[in-house]
Motif scaffolding. Sequence first.
Motif, short mmCIF file in Angstrom:
data_model
loop_
_atom_site.label_atom_id
_atom_site.label_comp_id
_atom_site.label_asym_id
_atom_site.label_seq_id
_atom_site.Cartn_x
_atom_site.Cartn_y
_atom_site.Cartn_z
N HIS A 10 0.88 -1.13 -0.06
CA HIS A 10 0.11 -0.05 -0.23
C HIS A 10 0.90 1.31 -0.08
O HIS A 10 1.78 1.22 0.23
N THR A 12 0.52 5.37 1.55
CA THR A 12 -0.20 6.20 2.60
C THR A 12 0.20 7.59 2.33
O THR A 12 1.34 8.04 2.45
N HIS A 214 4.25 7.36 3.63
CA HIS A 214 5.33 6.15 3.44
C HIS A 214 4.51 5.21 2.37
O HIS A 214 3.53 5.27 1.89
N ALA A 216 4.63 1.03 1.62
CA ALA A 216 4.63 -0.52 2.05
C ALA A 216 4.84 -1.29 1.21
O ALA A 216 4.12 -1.23 -0.02
N TYR A 252 8.52 -0.94 10.04
CA TYR A 252 8.78 0.14 9.52
C TYR A 252 10.12 0.38 9.77
O TYR A 252 10.97 0.05 10.59
N GLU A 262 7.83 0.59 4.85
CA GLU A 262 7.07 -0.45 5.66
C GLU A 262 7.17 -1.66 4.69
O GLU A 262 7.13 -1.75 3.76
ZN ZN Z 1 1.27 1.58 5.94
#
Ligand code: ZN
Length: 307
Positions: A10, A12, A214, A216, A252, A262
């Motif tokens: 993902h 963010t 961030h 991931a 993280y 992440e």
């Molecule tokens: Zn995240």
Amino acid sequence: MKKKTAGIHHITAIVENPKENISFYLEVLGLRLVKKTVNFDDPGTYHLYFGDSEGSPGTIMTFFPWNQARRGRTGSGQVDTTVFAVPLGSLAFWKERLTAFGVKVEQFGRYNEAYLRFQDPHGLHLELTERPPAGNSSSRVPEGYAIQGFAGAVLNSGAPHQTADLLGQVMGMKYVGQEGTYLRFKTEASVGNTIEVSTAPFPRGELGTGTVHHIAFRAQDDEDQLEWQQHMTSHGYATTEVKDRDYFKAIYFRERGGLLFEIATDPPGFTRDEPFDQLGQELKLPVWLEPRREQIEASLEPVHALE
Ligand code: ZN
């Protein structure tokens, strides 16, 4: 130990008004709101998750809407651009659709692919490019045109060659080559599989609305994630403890170019606490925040998925 991530799990970002955020990603881009929850570290703020119909890893774009926060500035140490994949032959449709919604679109090429570049209502840098369909459809976009998930992401690093070494040598991505100022890496997943590192110098980014918080990357399961934790530590990256984010588990670390990375597990996913056909409808809270539901709900502007 050799490790290889399947790709992006993902991304963010920080935005402003949650209603404007939902309206753009649902109505204009046709993604599904797959979870309405709060920032577990700051429960007075929403955490909104959008994705394909299931919120599959590689399709999940998530937001912290901070109404009063100051505008950030995209720069080094950040994801510069989030790239979504649309089916082959659909870019002209999207150019017309975005323009009809009043979104300013610029078309250009990179690595012999055509891209549409635009911004979301809060200044976040987005692109669309064509990739083979991964099977997603959307109730808001005609059949055959729906966003399939991420094509990838463009990273602005304060130390591009160290970031490139991390992706290629530590995280197991395949180096494709350089074009202009971009170093391209690929993973094996069908979505979220293309990471580009920009070698152009940028001033340091400032975190705020319109910027990515961030990115991931995927771990297969809890066991794989523990291996990742050990793997990153052995390469000199200080990782956090494993955090339970209810829909995945997360660790993280800050990479050497300044980006916050992440590693998130594929399971358990978004049907963990509500059925598939009701995803995103209700405000979901982790068990430990349920006793504070009334107070949390009172502090949030009510928003709905407009289904
Ligand atoms: Zn995240």
